[in-house]
Enzyme design. Structure first.
Site, PDB file in Angstrom:
ATOM      1  N   LYS A  45      26.071  33.635  58.486  1.00  0.00           N
ATOM      2  CA  LYS A  45      24.976  34.534  58.260  1.00  0.00           C
ATOM      3  C   LYS A  45      23.816  34.119  57.055  1.00  0.00           C
ATOM      4  CE  LYS A  45      27.720  38.050  57.848  1.00  0.00           C
ATOM      5  NZ  LYS A  45      28.178  39.553  57.596  1.00  0.00           N
ATOM      6  N   LYS A  47      24.692  34.025  53.900  1.00  0.00           N
ATOM      7  CA  LYS A  47      25.302  34.844  52.935  1.00  0.00           C
ATOM      8  C   LYS A  47      26.183  34.141  51.942  1.00  0.00           C
ATOM      9  CE  LYS A  47      25.949  39.793  52.391  1.00  0.00           C
ATOM     10  NZ  LYS A  47      26.317  41.053  52.988  1.00  0.00           N
TER      11      LYS A  47
HETATM   12  N1  CTP Z   1      27.083  50.708  51.170  1.00  0.00           N
HETATM   13  C1  CTP Z   1      26.805  51.810  50.917  1.00  0.00           C
HETATM   14  N2  CTP Z   1      26.106  52.212  49.746  1.00  0.00           N
HETATM   15  C2  CTP Z   1      25.710  51.122  48.785  1.00  0.00           C
HETATM   16  C3  CTP Z   1      25.982  49.597  49.318  1.00  0.00           C
HETATM   17  C4  CTP Z   1      26.694  49.396  50.463  1.00  0.00           C
HETATM   18  O1  CTP Z   1      27.235  52.802  51.569  1.00  0.00           O
HETATM   19  N3  CTP Z   1      24.982  51.309  47.939  1.00  0.00           N
HETATM   20  C5  CTP Z   1      27.848  50.559  52.482  1.00  0.00           C
HETATM   21  C6  CTP Z   1      27.089  49.543  53.381  1.00  0.00           C
HETATM   22  O2  CTP Z   1      26.108  50.556  54.003  1.00  0.00           O
HETATM   23  C7  CTP Z   1      28.143  48.950  54.273  1.00  0.00           C
HETATM   24  C8  CTP Z   1      29.311  48.814  53.313  1.00  0.00           C
HETATM   25  O3  CTP Z   1      28.866  49.477  52.028  1.00  0.00           O
HETATM   26  O4  CTP Z   1      28.560  50.060  55.183  1.00  0.00           O
HETATM   27  C9  CTP Z   1      29.473  47.250  53.080  1.00  0.00           C
HETATM   28  O5  CTP Z   1      28.490  46.788  52.566  1.00  0.00           O
HETATM   29  P1  CTP Z   1      28.051  45.574  51.765  1.00  0.00           P
HETATM   30  O6  CTP Z   1      26.935  44.896  52.626  1.00  0.00           O
HETATM   31  O7  CTP Z   1      29.247  44.660  51.775  1.00  0.00           O
HETATM   32  O8  CTP Z   1      27.443  45.896  50.155  1.00  0.00           O
HETATM   33  P2  CTP Z   1      25.763  45.981  49.652  1.00  0.00           P
HETATM   34  O9  CTP Z   1      26.167  46.225  48.327  1.00  0.00           O
HETATM   35  O10 CTP Z   1      25.090  46.621  50.786  1.00  0.00           O
HETATM   36  O11 CTP Z   1      25.719  44.412  49.842  1.00  0.00           O
HETATM   37  P3  CTP Z   1      24.451  43.511  50.003  1.00  0.00           P
HETATM   38  O12 CTP Z   1      23.479  43.883  48.968  1.00  0.00           O
HETATM   39  O13 CTP Z   1      24.745  42.237  49.927  1.00  0.00           O
HETATM   40  O14 CTP Z   1      23.747  43.998  51.301  1.00  0.00           O
END
Ligand code: CTP
Length: 153
Positions: A45, A47
């Site tokens: 992806k 990432k």
């Molecule tokens: N999530 C959430 N609140 C946040 C960050 C993440 O509810 N502030 C949720 C996302 O919506 C997802 C889950 O946690 O369902 C895992 O998300 P992930 O992508 O691993 O975390 P992120 O912090 O959003 O990472 P990135 O910034 O890389 O997208």
């Protein structure tokens, strides 16, 4: 009968937003299964995580609200996992709104509000601001500001 909830994520630099989502998902059922994206899947992806898959899945599986952590190795495994675990609910944060509606033929699909102001990306950017090259940039910016301020002395 056990009500199984299923979710997926990378969970890099585990933070309060992740915890809040997982706790709210667990409250919707009796048994929470969390798919943790492998490093290989993330690579596909584009990432890259700071924390390795081994450590990310270890952290997730030790949480009180999580009953089982499994590897997420591809986009296609979700339908099979829903069937395998007999999941009643598939849940994600609302940044994924609509993406997994195709699972509605198999279970309930819900998107919960994200926690504002925190994300793995935000944490990575904050850490990046402290790496050496950026410290040099910050020093240069400070020198520039000082020289401008001196002109007004
Ligand atoms: N999530 C959430 N609140 C946040 C960050 C993440 O509810 N502030 C949720 C996302 O919506 C997802 C889950 O946690 O369902 C895992 O998300 P992930 O992508 O691993 O975390 P992120 O912090 O959003 O990472 P990135 O910034 O890389 O997208």
């Amino acid at each position: 009968m056990k009500r199984v909830v299923l979710t997926y994520g990378t969970f890099d630099l585990f933070h309060a937003g992740h915890l809040s989502l997982l706790k709210r998902l667990k409250d919707l059922g009796d048994y929470l299964v969390v798919g943790v994206s492998t490093d290989k899947f993330n690579e596909s992806k584009g990432k890259k995580t700071i924390i390795s898959f081994q450590d990310r899945i270890k952290i997730i599986s030790e949480l009180k609200c999580v009953d089982l952590a499994i590897p997420e190795e591809s986009w296609d495994q979700k339908i099979e996992d829903v069937k395998r675990f007999n999941a009643s609910i598939f849940g994600m944060g609302h940044d994924w709104e609509g993406h997994f509606d195709f699972l509605r033929n198999h279970c309930e699909v819900i998107y919960l509000p994200r926690t504002e102001g925190i994300s793995s990306t935000l944490l990575k950017n904050t850490l990046r601001a402290f790496d050496n090259s950026h410290v040099d940039d910050l020093k240069k910016a400070l020198d520039l500001i000082s020289s401008i301020v001196e002109r007004f002395d």
